[in-house]
Design a protein around this motif. Structure first.
Motif, short mmCIF file in Angstrom:
data_model
loop_
_atom_site.label_atom_id
_atom_site.label_comp_id
_atom_site.label_asym_id
_atom_site.label_seq_id
_atom_site.Cartn_x
_atom_site.Cartn_y
_atom_site.Cartn_z
N VAL A 27 25.67 -3.79 22.61
CA VAL A 27 25.63 -2.75 23.63
C VAL A 27 26.83 -1.81 23.51
O VAL A 27 26.68 -0.58 23.54
N TYR A 28 28.02 -2.36 23.33
CA TYR A 28 29.25 -1.56 23.41
C TYR A 28 29.88 -1.25 22.06
O TYR A 28 30.93 -0.59 22.02
N ASN A 29 29.26 -1.68 20.97
CA ASN A 29 29.84 -1.39 19.66
C ASN A 29 28.77 -1.65 18.59
O ASN A 29 29.04 -2.31 17.60
N TRP A 30 27.59 -1.08 18.82
CA TRP A 30 26.46 -1.39 17.94
C TRP A 30 26.55 -0.60 16.64
O TRP A 30 26.87 0.59 16.65
N THR A 31 26.27 -1.28 15.54
CA THR A 31 26.31 -0.65 14.22
C THR A 31 24.91 -0.62 13.61
O THR A 31 24.28 -1.68 13.50
N PRO A 32 24.42 0.55 13.23
CA PRO A 32 23.12 0.58 12.54
C PRO A 32 23.18 -0.28 11.28
O PRO A 32 24.09 -0.10 10.46
N PRO A 33 22.27 -1.22 11.11
CA PRO A 33 22.33 -2.12 9.97
C PRO A 33 22.04 -1.41 8.65
O PRO A 33 21.47 -0.32 8.62
N GLU A 34 22.43 -2.05 7.58
CA GLU A 34 22.05 -1.62 6.24
C GLU A 34 21.01 -2.61 5.72
O GLU A 34 21.27 -3.80 5.65
N GLY A 35 19.85 -2.13 5.37
CA GLY A 35 18.81 -3.01 4.85
C GLY A 35 17.96 -3.57 5.97
O GLY A 35 18.40 -3.71 7.11
N ALA A 36 16.72 -3.91 5.65
CA ALA A 36 15.77 -4.36 6.66
C ALA A 36 15.75 -5.87 6.85
O ALA A 36 15.08 -6.37 7.73
N GLY A 37 16.49 -6.60 6.02
CA GLY A 37 16.37 -8.06 6.02
C GLY A 37 16.64 -8.73 7.34
O GLY A 37 15.95 -9.66 7.73
N GLN A 38 17.68 -8.26 8.08
CA GLN A 38 18.00 -8.87 9.36
C GLN A 38 17.97 -7.86 10.50
O GLN A 38 18.57 -8.07 11.54
N PHE A 39 17.26 -6.78 10.29
CA PHE A 39 17.24 -5.73 11.29
C PHE A 39 16.25 -6.05 12.40
O PHE A 39 15.09 -6.32 12.14
N HIS A 40 16.73 -5.99 13.64
CA HIS A 40 15.89 -6.33 14.79
C HIS A 40 15.68 -5.14 15.73
O HIS A 40 15.27 -5.32 16.86
N GLY A 41 15.99 -3.95 15.29
CA GLY A 41 15.82 -2.78 16.15
C GLY A 41 17.08 -2.46 16.93
O GLY A 41 18.00 -3.26 17.03
N MET A 42 17.13 -1.26 17.49
CA MET A 42 18.29 -0.84 18.28
C MET A 42 18.13 -1.26 19.73
O MET A 42 17.08 -1.05 20.33
N PRO A 43 19.18 -1.86 20.32
CA PRO A 43 19.09 -2.24 21.74
C PRO A 43 18.84 -1.00 22.60
O PRO A 43 19.45 0.05 22.40
N LEU A 44 17.97 -1.12 23.56
CA LEU A 44 17.62 0.01 24.41
C LEU A 44 18.77 0.41 25.33
O LEU A 44 18.82 1.55 25.80
N ASP A 45 19.68 -0.52 25.61
CA ASP A 45 20.77 -0.24 26.53
C ASP A 45 22.09 0.04 25.81
O ASP A 45 23.17 -0.05 26.39
N VAL A 46 22.04 0.41 24.52
CA VAL A 46 23.26 0.65 23.76
C VAL A 46 24.06 1.80 24.37
O VAL A 46 23.50 2.79 24.84
N LYS A 47 25.37 1.63 24.40
CA LYS A 47 26.26 2.64 24.97
C LYS A 47 27.22 3.23 23.94
O LYS A 47 27.70 4.35 24.10
N VAL A 48 27.51 2.48 22.90
CA VAL A 48 28.41 2.95 21.85
C VAL A 48 27.80 2.59 20.50
O VAL A 48 27.46 1.43 20.26
N VAL A 49 27.66 3.59 19.64
CA VAL A 49 27.15 3.37 18.29
C VAL A 49 28.29 3.58 17.31
O VAL A 49 28.96 4.62 17.34
N HIS A 50 28.53 2.60 16.45
CA HIS A 50 29.65 2.64 15.51
C HIS A 50 29.12 2.90 14.10
O HIS A 50 28.49 2.04 13.50
N PHE A 51 29.39 4.09 13.58
CA PHE A 51 28.89 4.48 12.26
C PHE A 51 29.93 4.12 11.19
O PHE A 51 30.45 4.99 10.48
N LYS A 52 30.21 2.85 11.07
CA LYS A 52 31.27 2.41 10.17
C LYS A 52 30.81 2.45 8.71
O LYS A 52 29.61 2.43 8.40
N GLY A 53 31.79 2.49 7.82
CA GLY A 53 31.51 2.42 6.39
C GLY A 53 30.60 3.53 5.89
O GLY A 53 30.81 4.71 6.19
#
Length: 361
Positions: free
Chosen positions: A297-323
């Motif tokens: 919710v407070y520091n969500w990072t868009p994943p790389e690759g579909a292997g463990q991706f479960h979708g974006m939380p609907l209540d996310v407040k902070v998105v971290h575009f790291k790396g």
């Protein structure tokens, strides 16, 4: 996007992408034609053009499936072009991209939390060309070299808190609630609820379901009271001591997160199993009341690759575009400003189809 209507917040960011001692001035953005796509395998590079496509991975309840980047590979025949990034109608070189990310960081805050102020913690030798309302540049002396930047970030946070505490003791200055963040984050909703919903914490950290690196230092909240500032400063000083004594070999990257985890997990009564559940919790760590907030919710990072991706939380407040995701941050803001009528989640829910997998709750 949510609008903050509570206490004023003060966002503080060390521009991790702009750390060179003598920063080049940002030249005027100019238009360039799209790069030719070359599928040569000899000089493979991630394809970085946004491609709308089907959702990747298995979804979980209350999660939003995302747009994905095409997995095609491209190569540049001209090294100069390889250093150029085109987002929408804008073209950036490396330095311009760094400033564009910092500018986008400010844009998101001013849309989502309009009553807040932004302070950029910076090397005194760097003159950042920032002229925005409610945005200030604060120079803090230190070693901002690439090898010591993560170490310097903790030192800068401590120095800022020391100054605020001393000013309060001497002049009883007004204190705001403070949030330290990286500059590659997008604040997309009200963060004032952290201080209202959880009134008893001194500082807040974000955690994730990762055994070795459960804490991410890209988001640290500090309550704007004398006790909150003092306890947060002492806590970060403990982190700094552990950093210096145990993790200097990781000073270029991850050392601060390893030190944070060591300080927290070394507390005798702390239960590390709580990091495996995406639920906020409060604990006392070495005299400080620490609030642990889920990264989902407070520091969500868009994943790389579909292997463990479960979708974006609907209540996310902070998105971290790291790396490697930093390009997505510019894409998302361009998406937001170009298609204002669309749901803001559409422009934030972007992932890289690189084949790499990341942890997720």
């Amino acid at each position: 996007m949510g609008i903050f209507r509570g206490w004023r917040l003060l966002f503080l960011s060390l521009p991790l992408l702009v750390f060179v001692p003598l920063l080049f001035s940002v030249s005027e953005l100019h238009r360039k034609p799209n790069l030719e796509q070359d599928l040569s395998k000899n000089h493979a590079k991630k394809f970085d053009h946004l491609v709308l496509g089907p959702a990747a991975g298995q979804g979980l309840p209350n999660r939003l499936q995302c747009q994905v980047y095409n997995s095609s590979q491209i190569a540049c025949r001209d090294d100069k072009l390889c250093n150029t990034v085109i987002v929408g109608n804008a073209s950036y070189n490396k330095v311009e991209r760094s400033m564009a990310i910092l500018d986008t960081f400010i844009n998101f805050i001013q849309v989502s939390v309009p009553k807040s102020n932004v302070v950029i913690l910076s090397d005194p030798a760097s003159e950042l060309p920032i002229h925005r309302n409610n945005v200030h540049l604060l120079h803090i002396h230190g070693d901002y070299s690439r090898e010591k930047l993560m170490l310097q970030r903790i030192k800068s946070y401590i120095a800022f808190l020391e100054t605020r505490y001393e000013e309060y003791i001497q002049r009883k200055n007004h204190l705001d609630n403070y949030i330290f963040t990286d500059s590659d984050v997008a604040v997309v909703d009200d963060l004032g609820d952290v201080f209202k919903k959880y009134p008893d914490f001194h500082l807040a950290l974000t955690f994730r379901n990762n055994k070795d690196q459960p804490l991410n230092s890209g988001f640290i909240a500090v309550r704007g009271t004398p006790d909150g500032i003092l306890k947060a400063k002492i806590f970060l000083q403990q982190v700094l001591e552990v950093y210096n004594s145990k993790y200097m070999k990781a000073s270029r990257m991850l050392g601060d997160q390893l030190a944070l985890a060591w300080v927290v997990k070394s507390h005798p009564s702390f239960d590390v199993k709580r990091f495996t559940r995406p639920e906020a919790f409060l604990d006392e760590i070495h005299g400080a009341s620490v609030l642990f907030l889920p990264c989902a919710v407070y520091n969500w990072t868009p994943p790389e690759g579909a292997g463990q991706f479960h979708g974006m939380p609907l209540d996310v407040k902070v998105v971290h575009f790291k790396g490697s995701r930093k390009r997505l941050m510019l894409e998302s803001w361009n998406f937001y400003t170009s298609y204002a009528a669309s749901d803001y989640s559409d422009m934030l829910c972007l992932i890289l189809r690189s084949g790499r997998t990341k942890y997720d709750f």
